[in-house]
Design a protein around this motif. Sequence first.
Motif, PDB file in Angstrom:
ATOM      1  N   VAL A 227      23.866 -20.367  24.922  1.00  8.10           N
ATOM      2  CA  VAL A 227      24.734 -19.198  25.359  1.00  8.10           C
ATOM      3  C   VAL A 227      25.991 -20.462  26.141  1.00  8.10           C
ATOM      4  CG1 VAL A 227      25.320 -17.492  27.187  1.00  8.10           C
ATOM      5  CG2 VAL A 227      23.212 -17.490  25.853  1.00  8.10           C
ATOM      6  N   SER A 228      25.505 -21.266  26.891  1.00 11.28           N
ATOM      7  CA  SER A 228      26.627 -22.090  27.370  1.00 11.28           C
ATOM      8  C   SER A 228      27.617 -23.012  26.405  1.00 11.28           C
ATOM      9  CB  SER A 228      25.777 -23.249  28.158  1.00 11.28           C
ATOM     10  OG  SER A 228      25.221 -24.248  27.139  1.00 11.28           O
ATOM     11  N   GLN A 229      27.193 -22.859  25.233  1.00 12.78           N
ATOM     12  CA  GLN A 229      27.959 -23.745  24.166  1.00 12.78           C
ATOM     13  C   GLN A 229      28.855 -22.544  23.225  1.00 12.78           C
ATOM     14  OE1 GLN A 229      26.513 -26.529  22.002  1.00 12.78           O
ATOM     15  NE2 GLN A 229      25.442 -27.623  23.565  1.00 12.78           N
ATOM     16  N   SER A 230      28.562 -21.440  23.530  1.00 16.10           N
ATOM     17  CA  SER A 230      28.914 -20.146  22.710  1.00 16.10           C
ATOM     18  C   SER A 230      30.192 -19.385  23.237  1.00 16.10           C
ATOM     19  CB  SER A 230      27.739 -19.292  22.440  1.00 16.10           C
ATOM     20  OG  SER A 230      26.972 -19.629  21.661  1.00 16.10           O
ATOM     21  N   PHE A 231      30.255 -19.626  24.640  1.00 17.25           N
ATOM     22  CA  PHE A 231      31.346 -18.936  25.391  1.00 17.25           C
ATOM     23  C   PHE A 231      32.199 -19.732  26.152  1.00 17.25           C
ATOM     24  CE2 PHE A 231      27.708 -15.964  24.888  1.00 17.25           C
ATOM     25  CZ  PHE A 231      28.474 -14.707  24.273  1.00 17.25           C
ATOM     26  N   ALA A 232      33.493 -19.616  26.346  1.00 27.98           N
ATOM     27  CA  ALA A 232      34.316 -20.337  27.160  1.00 27.98           C
ATOM     28  C   ALA A 232      33.887 -20.534  28.606  1.00 27.98           C
ATOM     29  CB  ALA A 232      35.710 -19.716  27.172  1.00 27.98           C
ATOM     30  N   ALA A 233      34.036 -21.553  29.187  1.00 27.81           N
ATOM     31  CA  ALA A 233      33.542 -22.035  30.563  1.00 27.81           C
ATOM     32  C   ALA A 233      34.378 -22.752  31.069  1.00 27.81           C
ATOM     33  CB  ALA A 233      32.071 -22.403  30.647  1.00 27.81           C
ATOM     34  N   ALA A 234      34.602 -22.758  32.554  1.00 26.93           N
ATOM     35  CA  ALA A 234      35.581 -23.608  33.400  1.00 26.93           C
ATOM     36  C   ALA A 234      35.086 -25.231  33.212  1.00 26.93           C
ATOM     37  CB  ALA A 234      35.785 -22.895  34.765  1.00 26.93           C
TER      38      ALA A 234
END
Length: 483
Positions: free
Chosen positions: A414-421
């Motif tokens: 999940v951490s690499q599938s969605f945009a994050a700051a």
Amino acid sequence: MRTTRRAAAALFDSPMLVGTMTLLVVIVAVYLSYVAEDGLPFVPSYRVNIDVPSAGQLVKNADVRIGGARVGQVLTITPEPATRRYPHPFARLGLSLERGLQPLAPDTHYRLRVASVLGGNYVEIIPGHSRAPGLPDGGTFTLSRDPRRSHAEPYVGLDSALAAFGPRTRAGLRGTLAGAADAVAGRGAQLNDAIGATAELLGPATRVLDNLGAPATELSGLVSGLAATTAALAPVAPALDTLLSAGASTFATLARPSLATTLDALPGTEAAGTRVLGRAAPVLAQTAALVQALRPAAALLPRAATRLDALVTAATPVFDQVPRLARALTGAAGGIEALDRDPAARQAFEVLGSSDLGTAGGSAFVGLGAILQTVAGAQFACNVAGIWTRNFASSLSEGNASGAWLRFSPLLDVSQSFAAATPAPDLHLNYYPVEDASQCQAGNEVYAGAQRIGPPARTARTVDNTSPPAGVLAAGRRVGLVP
């Protein structure tokens, strides 16, 4: 008649008359001796003036000569200033010449010459041959800055020639003359003998010189040839000097008794050489035919030589590796020989024969060797297989609430599938570690106290303390797999 003789005798017997006549004769003689320097009275003369650049060592009453004969004298010497025709001061000489020379041609020339070795000059006149009106009585031959129009001819006398030398040179000449005088002093008889011998020599020498000067002798051609030969040899003079020096050494070596023995043996040697050359004639003929046949191939020699040079140049680095390859092949040949001597190996090869099983086995053997060659550095340096086998047991027994690690594998990150700051927490994972003889990255990444994105730049070769089986490292070094 007797009366006349008596009167004359009475006349000469008078002391007064005899004294008067004697006095008159003495007076006339004194007068004539006084005026004779300027020419005898009542004797006609031809008076001319000539200009000379310098009248040095010329005195009044000096001789005037033509062809060595005296024809007059110098009556006056007068200094004159420079003129437009002659830009230097000069001297004008007044000459008294014989009347028979009148008139002198306009192309007449003159010059001053030395009268004797004791000094003194005289005027030499060179009459001209022009038919134009000559110089009248009292006329003047002038100077000109143009030598072609000047009547005075330059002349260098002995005194002028000697004056050209410096004091040291004149002192040397005086010493030379004094030495020559001492050499001939008291040797008159010897000088007479030498002169007599020279007189006897002149006859044969004249005949020799006549022969040399004859046109048939071609002495000029000989001199020209010698000059041409000398000019041709001048550039190679150093080499010629070396040649002559070497020739002198050679001749000095040859001047030995052994040379005479060698010369005595030459006739027999020449006869034997003649027989040998006669028998060698067919061989020489065949050699000549072979050379003629090889002539077309000579055109290919430059191209072949160029290619051969390129081949040798390219093969030289390869030849440097031949000793190492030979050592490896020696070991391989020994192994093959041992395999050939093994009865079981022979039976196995007989069973395999030329079937596909043998081909597949050989291909697998070659492929396995390539694989081992590739992973050898990582295994010997980092013990990858040993550590992986050790850790594989932990992956079977260890895990979390979901099960052992090999029983659960996340399919979604999940951490690499969605945009994050912020960057994903697992971007620092090293999925393709470098494992070779230079470094061992797997499990050796150093934690720097903060998140590091990407694999480490370089790590050490330090791994867990694992020991290979006995003899493995030594065998790897023998075959060149372990540094």
